[in-house]
Design a protein around this motif. Structure first.
Motif, PDB file in Angstrom:
ATOM      1  N   ARG A 167     -70.618 -22.813  -9.117  1.00  0.00           N
ATOM      2  CA  ARG A 167     -70.841 -23.500  -7.833  1.00  0.00           C
ATOM      3  C   ARG A 167     -70.874 -25.021  -8.025  1.00  0.00           C
ATOM      4  NH1 ARG A 167     -74.555 -18.978  -6.973  1.00  0.00           N
ATOM      5  NH2 ARG A 167     -73.757 -17.690  -5.250  1.00  0.00           N
ATOM      6  N   GLY A 168     -71.511 -25.457  -9.104  1.00  0.00           N
ATOM      7  CA  GLY A 168     -71.554 -26.885  -9.351  1.00  0.00           C
ATOM      8  C   GLY A 168     -70.236 -27.436  -9.865  1.00  0.00           C
ATOM      9  N   GLY A 198     -71.226 -32.577 -10.908  1.00  0.00           N
ATOM     10  CA  GLY A 198     -71.143 -31.320 -10.163  1.00  0.00           C
ATOM     11  C   GLY A 198     -72.440 -30.542 -10.198  1.00  0.00           C
ATOM     12  N   GLN A 199     -73.072 -30.472 -11.375  1.00  0.00           N
ATOM     13  CA  GLN A 199     -74.337 -29.756 -11.478  1.00  0.00           C
ATOM     14  C   GLN A 199     -75.448 -30.491 -10.730  1.00  0.00           C
ATOM     15  OE1 GLN A 199     -74.244 -26.674 -12.709  1.00  0.00           O
ATOM     16  NE2 GLN A 199     -72.070 -27.134 -13.024  1.00  0.00           N
ATOM     17  N   VAL A 237     -74.963 -32.359  -7.993  1.00  0.00           N
ATOM     18  CA  VAL A 237     -74.711 -32.122  -6.570  1.00  0.00           C
ATOM     19  C   VAL A 237     -75.197 -30.741  -6.165  1.00  0.00           C
ATOM     20  CG1 VAL A 237     -72.882 -31.778  -4.862  1.00  0.00           C
ATOM     21  CG2 VAL A 237     -72.795 -33.747  -6.396  1.00  0.00           C
ATOM     22  N   ARG A 238     -74.936 -29.740  -7.024  1.00  0.00           N
ATOM     23  CA  ARG A 238     -75.399 -28.383  -6.715  1.00  0.00           C
ATOM     24  C   ARG A 238     -76.917 -28.339  -6.600  1.00  0.00           C
ATOM     25  NH1 ARG A 238     -77.945 -24.804  -9.400  1.00  0.00           N
ATOM     26  NH2 ARG A 238     -77.746 -25.966 -11.357  1.00  0.00           N
ATOM     27  N   LEU A 254     -78.014 -29.950  -3.343  1.00  0.00           N
ATOM     28  CA  LEU A 254     -77.808 -29.057  -2.204  1.00  0.00           C
ATOM     29  C   LEU A 254     -78.890 -27.985  -2.147  1.00  0.00           C
ATOM     30  CD1 LEU A 254     -73.924 -28.560  -2.243  1.00  0.00           C
ATOM     31  CD2 LEU A 254     -75.263 -29.698  -0.480  1.00  0.00           C
ATOM     32  N   LEU A 281     -64.907 -25.110  -3.485  1.00  0.00           N
ATOM     33  CA  LEU A 281     -65.414 -23.741  -3.606  1.00  0.00           C
ATOM     34  C   LEU A 281     -64.882 -22.921  -2.433  1.00  0.00           C
ATOM     35  CD1 LEU A 281     -67.285 -22.354  -5.670  1.00  0.00           C
ATOM     36  CD2 LEU A 281     -69.142 -22.632  -4.046  1.00  0.00           C
ATOM     37  N   THR A 309     -70.797 -33.384  -1.058  1.00  0.00           N
ATOM     38  CA  THR A 309     -69.990 -32.397  -1.774  1.00  0.00           C
ATOM     39  C   THR A 309     -68.504 -32.723  -1.742  1.00  0.00           C
ATOM     40  OG1 THR A 309     -69.717 -30.992   0.197  1.00  0.00           O
ATOM     41  CG2 THR A 309     -71.642 -30.593  -1.205  1.00  0.00           C
ATOM     42  N   TYR A 358     -67.659 -27.786  -6.983  1.00  0.00           N
ATOM     43  CA  TYR A 358     -68.157 -28.301  -5.707  1.00  0.00           C
ATOM     44  C   TYR A 358     -67.029 -29.053  -4.993  1.00  0.00           C
ATOM     45  CZ  TYR A 358     -68.498 -33.279  -6.988  1.00  0.00           C
ATOM     46  OH  TYR A 358     -68.217 -34.581  -7.324  1.00  0.00           O
ATOM     47  N   GLY A 359     -66.982 -28.895  -3.697  1.00  0.00           N
ATOM     48  CA  GLY A 359     -65.911 -29.496  -2.910  1.00  0.00           C
ATOM     49  C   GLY A 359     -64.641 -28.691  -2.883  1.00  0.00           C
TER      50      GLY A 359
END
Length: 747
Positions: free
Chosen positions: A309-310, A382-383, A385-386, A389, A316, A435, A313-314
């Motif tokens: 998911r991370g 990415g991690q 941002v996850r 969220l 997914l 994201t 991201y963007g």
């Protein structure tokens, strides 16, 4: 001297009990390897996992001998005083003579004793020992080869230790010395040259020259008999190493190797046929309930999904519940480990999934350590941002829950339009905007030092798999061993393997193959080859390996392109499995773990030690192995129920109904499934002659006559008829006969 001996070797169903009795009261076993308490490669795993079984057999008379590496000793070894009086006198005498020998317990299962030799402390003797090696054995070692210099020091010190132990013993003991690989082999050569009363065993886990030849893109297996071994070793500047290995193989009482494919290699390259095959095993932990390892798979898979998911991201835009995790792991040997074939097959798989409009997404992980300087910033972002969220969602959820709670307290149903205010929407919009990304998700999680020339990244550029939205196959290259302390993917290797769906190891050169073996004991299907020791072992023990989640890729008799097509077919059929079929397959795969347990495979090491004792001390020990028929031993039958891969498993069971794909929550009776496997022992299916079939009977369901009709040429109709008579069918393999018969009738 007393020996606490508890021979913990049990037999599997279909195997004869191990009933050989050897009096080991005055016998002592030394097992010598460079990887004792010193992790370098796969031999460390062999010795570490086998130690418990060997310690139970030999008790206080089992000693592992390895190099002293201070950083490893601090975390793995408890230093103590020797408990064996003879060994204590031996170590004291050597330390008084200018050596540095340590004794302790290795903190692993079985807690075996270890004797650790500081080779650097005696480096002042290197030139003298090299001269002695040249004068007595005719082997010269160049000054610039540090690894060979370590082998010389370790070999002379090991021979000194064994000779001193024999001299310090009041009664002549029966000493067995088991040496692993060429780095320890010189000690064996010196023991025989000095005529020490020691039974010796030498195990090669992979021939030195074989590794070098395969690394050079040589057609290895088709030219084994034609290689000029002296010239090939000399051209690669390893002739002195090759001489050490070959001398150990010829001087030892018993020569062993880890697989049949490596035995053939050793016979041609080392010029001696191994006396016995000693496959590598694992300590298998059996769960009290069948579903426990399935639960572990689900837990680990959810952690991998969080990382995905991370990372994506963007982008997914795929369903994680229909996402399959594949992986390859091991040393970074691009061709030997089959990473080249795997990448090419992934490109072809991507095409098949796209043209068939499949909703399955495949994420392939490459876990191979390479030279890097740090994590990729985009990957770390990415991690982050996850996590952001997730925190935002938790904040909104708490605010929503508080308003809902207060509304219910006053006895009113909540007004949904007032549950989320503008501030909540603002927080969520900011999280959504965060994201957005302009670039594709990165292929590599780290910054590579040699990005432009890296084999995996160069191949990815060639095949064009850049993790775009249109690709059904995504690639993640993690050039570092996994660790639970990593800020990126905080998982141990075992936990990561449990969370994946399939391990892919299409190796060209793999003497054994611990990675697919580890997958098997954890219930994870894997792809191996008929050039790996593991693949050959499984083909020998299982009637239909693919039905049990062990796919054997043919790299011995097929070219690279054909092997790529076969691997693509394996992967595509695996992607077509339903969730229920994957659960059934994992249960079957986990049942094979008994084959890889040291309780079974340890008997081959026991036989090697008995053979060595009988050869070295013929007046005391007698060993007469019984000749067993080629069909003897345990052979897993073909499963009786739903095949996990209808197009690839041998046709030994009825075709599954399409309704099963929708019955995801149907309860699965594993005990019933296992019982079917146990009772369904059959001979390999042979195609009957067409002329022997009755024209009036249905080859699929013999209960009703079948009239030839052109419309029945359609495979779909025949499959439908077969499903209607599923309960009466004997073999799905006969379905192919239907098509042949109908074609004959048609024409």
């Amino acid at each position: 001297m007393p020996l606490a001996r508890s021979l913990s070797v049990t037999s599997l169903s279909g195997l004869e009990e191990w009933d050989e009795e050897f009096d080991l009261e005055d016998a002592v076993l030394f097992e010598i390897a460079w990887e004792v308490a010193n992790k370098v490669g796969g031999i460390y795993t062999v010795i570490q996992t086998k130690a418990r079984l060997t310690a139970e057999e030999w008790g206080e008379n089992y000693f592992l001998v390895g190099p002293y590496v201070e950083s490893n000793v601090r975390t793995q070894v408890e230093l103590i005083e020797p408990t064996n009086p003879v060994l204590k006198r031996t170590i004291d005498q050597m330390n008084a003579s200018g050596c540095k020998i340590y004794f302790g317990r290795w903190l692993i299962e079985g807690s075996p004793y270890v004797v650790l030799i500081d080779v650097g402390f005696t480096a002042w003797s290197l030139d003298r020992w090299k001269r002695e090696l040249w004068e007595h054995c005719g082997i010269g070692v160049p000054w610039f080869d540090r690894e060979a210099n370590d082998a010389v020091l370790f070999g002379f010190l090991t021979a000194w230790l064994l000779g001193e132990y024999a001299a310090q013993s009041e009664e002549s003991p029966h000493i067995v010395a088991h040496f692993h690989e060429w780095l320890a082999g010189l000690g064996l050569v010196l023991c025989r040259q000095r005529q020490l009363p020691i039974a010796t065993i030498f195990t090669t886990h992979a021939t030195l020259l074989g590794r070098y030849l395969c690394a050079g893109s040589v057609d290895f297996y088709n030219n084994l008999a034609q290689f000029n071994v002296d010239k090939e070793a000399g051209d690669r500047q390893i002739y002195h190493r090759y001489c050490l290995e070959r001398a150990a193989a010829h001087c030892t009482h018993v020569f062993t190797t880890v697989s049949q494919i490596t035995a053939i290699e050793a016979e041609h390259l080392l010029k001696r046929k191994p006396d016995i095959i000693t496959p590598n095993g694992l300590n298998v932990k059996k769960f009290s309930a069948m579903h426990e390892f399935q639960n572990l798979h689900a837990q680990s898979k959810s952690r991998i999904q969080e990382f995905v998911r991370g990372h994506f991201y963007g982008h997914l835009d795929f369903n994680l519940d229909k996402c399959l995790f594949l992986f390859i792991a091991g040393r970074y040997e691009f061709s030997n480990k089959g990473a080249d074939v795997f990448l090419e097959a992934l490109a072809r798989l991507n095409y098949l999934l796209r043209v068939n409009h499949s909703d399955v997404t495949v994420i392939a992980f490459f876990i191979m350590p390479a030279r890097t300087n740090n994590f990729n910033v985009e990957t770390l972002k990415g991690q982050a941002v996850r996590k952001q969220l997730w925190d935002t969602a938790q904040t909104v959820k708490e605010r929503f829950g508080k308003k809902l709670y207060e509304s219910l307290l006053v006895g009113q149903l909540p007004d949904v339009s007032k549950m989320l205010d503008k501030e909540d929407f603002t927080i969520m919009k900011r999280a959504i905007f965060a994201t957005q990304r302009q670039s594709q998700p990165p292929v590599c999680t780290h910054n590579m030092l040699e990005d432009s020339s890296d084999p995996i990244l160069s191949c990815v550029r060639r095949i064009g798999l850049f993790n775009s939205s249109s690709d059904r196959v995504k690639i993640i290259f993690h050039p570092e061993f996994l660790s639970s302390t990593s800020p990126l993917l905080p998982m141990d290797y075992e936990e990561f393997v449990r969370g994946c769906h399939l391990g892919v190891f299409p190796s060209y050169y793999e003497p054994w193959g611990y990675t697919p073996a580890e997958c098997t004991v954890m219930g994870i299907p894997s792809i191996s080859t008929n050039l790996s020791g593991f693949g050959c072992f499984m083909e020998e023990h299982i009637a239909d390996p693919s039905a049990y989640g062990i796919y054997i890729l043919d790299r011995r008799y097929k070219g690279v392109d054909e092997s790529c097509n076969q691997l693509t077919s394996f992967l595509f059929q695996f992607c077509k499995q339903s969730r229920r079929q994957r659960i059934i397959q994992r249960n079957r795969t986990e049942r094979l773990s008994d084959l890889l347990d040291w309780r079974y495979l340890g008997r081959f090491y026991i036989a090697a030690r008995h053979m060595a004792l009988a050869k070295a001390f013929p007046d005391t020990f007698i060993y007469e192995p019984e000749e067993t028929a080629s069909t003897a031993g345990f052979r897993y039958p073909r499963p009786a129920s739903v095949p996990p891969s209808p197009a690839l498993s041998r046709h030994s069971s009825p075709h599954h109904s399409e309704a099963e794909d929708n019955e995801e929550d149907e309860r699965y009776d594993e005990e019933l499934e296992a019982e079917k496997d146990r009772v369904n022992i059959r001979q390999p299916y042979t195609m009957p002659e067409i002329a022997s079939l009755s024209a009036s009977s249905c080859p699929v369901c013999t209960s009703e006559p079948l009239k030839p009709s052109a419309s029945l040429i359609s495979f779909g109709i025949v499959s439908f008829l077969h499903q209607q008579k599923k309960a009466q069918c004997r073999e799905l393999g006969q379905l192919s006969v239907v098509l042949l018969v109908l074609l004959v009738y048609q024409y």
